[in-house]
Design an enzyme around this catalytic site. Structure first.
Site: not given
Ligand code: ADP
Ligand code: MG
Length: 433
Positions: A301, A305, A308-309
């Site tokens: 998990h 996650e 994907k980010n």
């Molecule tokens: P989601 O992916 O559903 O938006 P997350 O909690 O995974 O929710 O991430 C929250 C926000 O943090 C994302 O919408 C993005 O703006 C920012 N973020 C997270 N990881 C990254 C990354 N590796 N690079 C840039 N921005 C990121």
């Molecule tokens: Mg995310």
């Protein structure tokens, strides 16, 4: 069929919520679940029969007392009722009919058990033996604890009660009850998220404040713990432990294999979402034989996650039509205390002022939120590509649940590094809200 929270039940919930929860460590779960016989499984059921109502009762109380009218939101009430109903089913489950000589033995075992070490017993309401009602295992003095060679004692008790058909029947009944509860609570994360949307709407708020944020942290952390205990109990009852598995815990979780699987899944979703010919590459640096004790489902998990980010940041920075993307790197380091996984991307990073926001639930930079249909993906909550804003905060809870942590460092204008620290000593007890 409509279910109602009666005054009588509310009183019971109140009573149970006055007891603290008992934490269990990964190591204890493994020791307990190795080659369990019906007697061991029965004692596990006895422990959960008291521990789960306590944990559920705490949640009902908290859901009833949220600030600023949040408790009144229809979806929050729905979740509150699920917790209360599950509480009721557990405490109303018929008690096993145990032959007198075994009952004696079990009562002795309950008295001997110490704080959670052997899935401790709290004699809250021993209806079969009213004289013990209210007795608490914590009254056992430390000296007394030392003088008991508990593990051997319990093996003997378990063997003695194992042959009883009543014990066998009860184990089946209890496991069935847990399966029903687990299923009922599948849509809790999406339904609470729905409740928060209702609240934001009715109060015209853009963000949630720190009290609601810390409520959600406590609530979801508690949910991880409850589901871990339930999932583990069902698994040790239904599948015999194999070489590497004790319930849902894998004593030799292979990091490289899991990471590769998470990479494949995340890249597939990314490709699909952006309609790419191929999604950014992920370089994996990890010793092939790096194994440790963990719950593979949790690790998958967190990796999925965070990957994907990173993939999303890279694709959005360079544009889906770019000729090529800088690769994401996943590096695994093995220390004595921790296994640390670093996920590095060149996706442009996050402005420093937005860093606190990434840890808040429902913070996302995706413009249109995907539908919050609670029926969506019933088995567990998994956002498709992004957009629920739950990826990071929930992953950090999973990491912390077994004594690890998740940290994020960004270089705005270049990229982001996420550090996933996993504790390999596995003796830390669950964090209890
Ligand atoms: P989601 O992916 O559903 O938006 P997350 O909690 O995974 O929710 O991430 C929250 C926000 O943090 C994302 O919408 C993005 O703006 C920012 N973020 C997270 N990881 C990254 C990354 N590796 N690079 C840039 N921005 C990121
Ligand atoms: Mg995310």
């Amino acid at each position: 069929m409509s279910w109602k929270l009666t005054d009588r039940l509310a009183e019971k919930i109140n009573h149970y919520s006055s007891f603290p929860a008992t934490g269990v460590s990964l190591r204890q779960m493994v020791q307990f679940g190795q080659r369990p016989n019906p007697g061991t499984l029965f004692r596990g059921a006895q422990f959960l029969g008291e521990e789960l109502p306590i944990r559920l009762a705490h949640r009902v109380k908290e859901l009833n007392n949220l600030p600023d009218g949040l408790s009144e939101m229809p979806s929050i009430q729905k979740v509150r009722n699920w917790y209360a109903q599950s509480f009721e089913e557990l405490i109303e489950l018929p008690r096993p009919k145990i032959p007198p000589q075994l009952r004696e033995l079990l009562i002795k075992a309950q008295r001997r058990d110490t704080n959670g070490e052997h899935y401790g017993q709290k004699l809250l309401e021993n209806t079969e033996n009213p004289s013990l009602a209210g007795e608490d295992y914590r009254e056992i003095t430390p000296q007394k604890k030392k003088s008991i060679n508990s593990r051997r004692y319990f093996v003997l008790v378990d063997d003695d009660i194992s042959w009883s058909p009543e014990i066998h029947e009860y184990n089946k009944l209890f496991t069935k009850c847990l399966s029903v509860i687990k299923k009922r609570h599948d849509p809790v994360v999406t339904t609470v998220a729905q409740g928060i949307s209702e609240y934001k709407h009715s109060r015209q708020r853009m963000q949630i404040d720190s009290t609601i944020q810390s409520f959600l942290d406590r609530f979801y952390m508690s949910r991880i713990g409850i589901r871990m205990l339930i999932g583990q109990h069902i698994a040790i009852n239904e599948q015999p432990s194999t070489d590497n598995y004790v319930g849902v815990i894998c004593t030799k979780t292979n990091v490289r294999e899991l990471a590769q699987e998470a990479i494949d899944n995340a890249r597939f979703i990314c490709q699909d979402y952006y309609g790419l010919y191929t999604s950014p590459q992920v370089q994996l640096v990890c010793k092939p034989d790096l194994n440790f004790m963990y719950v593979p489902g949790h690790l998958s998990h967190m990796l999925f996650e965070t990957l994907k980010n990173s993939l999303r940041a890279v694709v959005e920075l360079h544009g889906p039509d770019a000729d090529n993307f800088p690769p994401v790197k996943l590096i695994v380091a093995e220390g004595n205390e921790d296994i640390t996984i670093k996920i590095s991307d060149e996706g442009g990073g996050i402005p420093r002022s937005a860093i606190p926001l990434v840890w808040t639930y429902m913070y996302t930079t995706v413009e249109t939120m995907p539908s919050l249909d609670p029926d969506f993906n019933k088995s567990d909550f998994k956002a498709p590509m992004a957009g629920f804003g739950y990826g990071l905060p929930l992953s950090r809870l999973y990491a912390r649940y077994f004594g690890g942590d998740l940290k994020l460092i960004s270089m705005e204008g270049y990229g982001t590094d996420v550090y996933l620290h996993l504790n390999r000593l596995s003796s830390t007890s669950e964090p209890l809200p």
